[in-house]
Design an enzyme around this catalytic site. Structure first.
Site, PDB file in Angstrom:
ATOM      1  N   TYR A 279     -14.985 -12.176   0.609  1.00  0.00           N
ATOM      2  CA  TYR A 279     -15.733 -10.966   0.264  1.00  0.00           C
ATOM      3  C   TYR A 279     -17.053 -11.310  -0.418  1.00  0.00           C
ATOM      4  CZ  TYR A 279     -12.087  -7.567   1.423  1.00  0.00           C
ATOM      5  OH  TYR A 279     -11.192  -6.765   2.091  1.00  0.00           O
TER       6      TYR A 279
ATOM      7  N   ARG B  71       0.819  -1.213   0.000  1.00  0.00           N
ATOM      8  CA  ARG B  71       0.000   0.000   0.000  1.00  0.00           C
ATOM      9  C   ARG B  71       0.856   1.267   0.000  1.00  0.00           C
ATOM     10  NH1 ARG B  71      -4.509  -1.826   4.461  1.00  0.00           N
ATOM     11  NH2 ARG B  71      -5.523  -3.427   3.216  1.00  0.00           N
TER      12      ARG B  71
ATOM     13  N   ARG C  99      -6.715  11.714  -6.829  1.00  0.00           N
ATOM     14  CA  ARG C  99      -7.900  10.868  -6.686  1.00  0.00           C
ATOM     15  C   ARG C  99      -9.143  11.660  -6.305  1.00  0.00           C
ATOM     16  NH1 ARG C  99      -8.890   6.178  -4.263  1.00  0.00           N
ATOM     17  NH2 ARG C  99     -11.012   6.923  -4.574  1.00  0.00           N
TER      18      ARG C  99
ATOM     19  N   ARG D  28      -3.183   5.996   0.158  1.00  0.00           N
ATOM     20  CA  ARG D  28      -3.825   6.951   1.052  1.00  0.00           C
ATOM     21  C   ARG D  28      -2.889   7.820   1.883  1.00  0.00           C
ATOM     22  NH1 ARG D  28      -7.450   2.458   3.897  1.00  0.00           N
ATOM     23  NH2 ARG D  28      -5.385   1.486   3.891  1.00  0.00           N
TER      24      ARG D  28
ATOM     25  N   ASP E 185      -6.987  -2.876  -7.067  1.00  0.00           N
ATOM     26  CA  ASP E 185      -7.660  -3.455  -5.901  1.00  0.00           C
ATOM     27  C   ASP E 185      -7.955  -4.914  -6.210  1.00  0.00           C
ATOM     28  OD1 ASP E 185      -9.197  -2.478  -3.219  1.00  0.00           O
ATOM     29  OD2 ASP E 185     -10.284  -4.126  -4.169  1.00  0.00           O
TER      30      ASP E 185
END
Length: 350
Positions: A157, A33, A46, A37, A82
């Site tokens: 998921y 990652r 983004r 973020r 993702d």
């Protein structure tokens, strides 16, 4: 030809040498990652763009993938995407909700739901091919790591309908209808294999299989109900000849089985020291990890002390890539990652 020169240079990169357990001038560094973020430049590009939309815009994917390489000086880039992208690409009704994660509109619960999981084709993810080609052209001699979600985590998921702490629906299906469970994971293994192959064929130099939730299982359940599907994935991409990395969270008790699935390098979370992880995994594998991501919130001196512990545990390993024990936390100071990269390079210079 220029492309041949670039290919040779990438092959000789410190990251790929470590993956192959060859001598390196310093321990290579990248962070799970790292593209995302924690970076203000990421949040800027983004802004106003939903996560899944951003994964389908090749120029944007390239920019985001390159950002941490420019800022931190890491030894490898990781493709920005993702793990649910291939599911979205075959028509599964899902979205990534901010602060929640992937959410599936109609959870997978019955045999009829298998029909919603058709095979993935390269044409379904043509934007991935374009993005990888654009990115590798910009990276030069820095390798690109492709990735995908492992069958168990994708299944979780789908069955739960979103993130889960206890995976009760997933385990109920796994225990209660093992034939359906096996059919589900077999289809997901095929989808995942294609997704990885697309990235490799477009130029990725290595791939990582993320099994984020598999630490919820006991070893016997993993061996019986998960390992065969993960092995199918690694076997399917073996002919490409690129290093294959296998990573899961909370998998200290599963490390020997993760290795058995067929990877070349095993990612280790922060709960098991790397020397002990090497003992559990056995000979013949490179290791990746494993600083606790939360350590980066401590003062620099404490970060360096904990980094030294990781490096000391890895000093006798023939093949170590420094990473965190999981992904970069969203509120991490980017400068802490830049300092950490430089510190590992300096401390391990040979």
């Amino acid at each position: 030809m220029p492309c041949e020169t670039s290919s040779v240079t990438v092959t000789d990169s410190v990251f790929l040498k470590a993956c192959r357990r060859e001598p390196v001038p310093h321990t290579p560094v990248w962070f799970m990652r790292q593209a995302g973020r924690s970076l203000p430049e990421y949040r800027k590009v983004r802004q106003g763009i939903p996560m899944l939309d951003s994964c389908m815009r090749p120029e944007l994917v390239t920019e985001i993938t390159l950002q941490p390489v420019r800022r931190h000086g890491v030894d490898a880039a990781v493709y920005f995407s993702d793990i649910v992208v291939p599911l979205k690409a075959i028509g599964v009704d899902l979205d990534i909700r901010p602060g929640v994660g992937p959410v599936v509109a109609e959870p997978f619960r019955t045999r009829a739901d298998l029909e919603r999981l058709r095979p993935l084709t390269p044409e379904d993810v043509s934007y991935v091919t374009e993005a990888v080609r654009l990115t590798t052209a910009e990276l030069g001699d820095t390798p690109l790591i492709g990735f995908a979600g492992a069958p168990f985590t994708l299944a979780s998921y789908l069955v739960e309908g979103g993130p889960s702490k206890n995976h009760e629906h997933t385990k109920a299906l796994m225990y209660g209808d093992p034939e359906l469970w096996d059919a589900l994971l077999t289809r997901l293994a095929g989808i995942t294999s294609t997704f990885l192959s697309v990235q490799i064929e477009a130029g990725a130099s290595a791939v990582q299989l993320f099994d984020s939730w598999v630490g919820a299982l006991a070893p016997a359940d993993y061996r019986r109900s998960v390992l065969p599907a993960s092995k199918r994935v690694f076997d399917a991409v073996a002919h490409h000849g690129v290093p294959r990395v296998h990573f899961g969270v909370g998998t200290g008790e599963l490390l020997p089985l993760l290795a058995e699935a067929g990877a070349d390098m095993i990612g280790v979370d922060w709960r098991v020291p790397l020397d002990e992880a090497a003992r559990r995994v056995g000979p013949g594998y490179a290791l990746q990890g494993n600083l606790d991501p939360a350590v980066l919130f401590a003062p620099t001196a404490a970060v360096e002390e904990q980094t030294d512990r990781v490096l000391a545990a890895a000093k006798d390993l023939p093949g170590h890539v420094f990473n965190l024990g999981h992904g970069v936390l969203p509120d991490t100071d980017p400068d802490a990652l830049t300092r950490l990269t430089a510190y590992v390079h300096e401390r391990t210079a040979r």
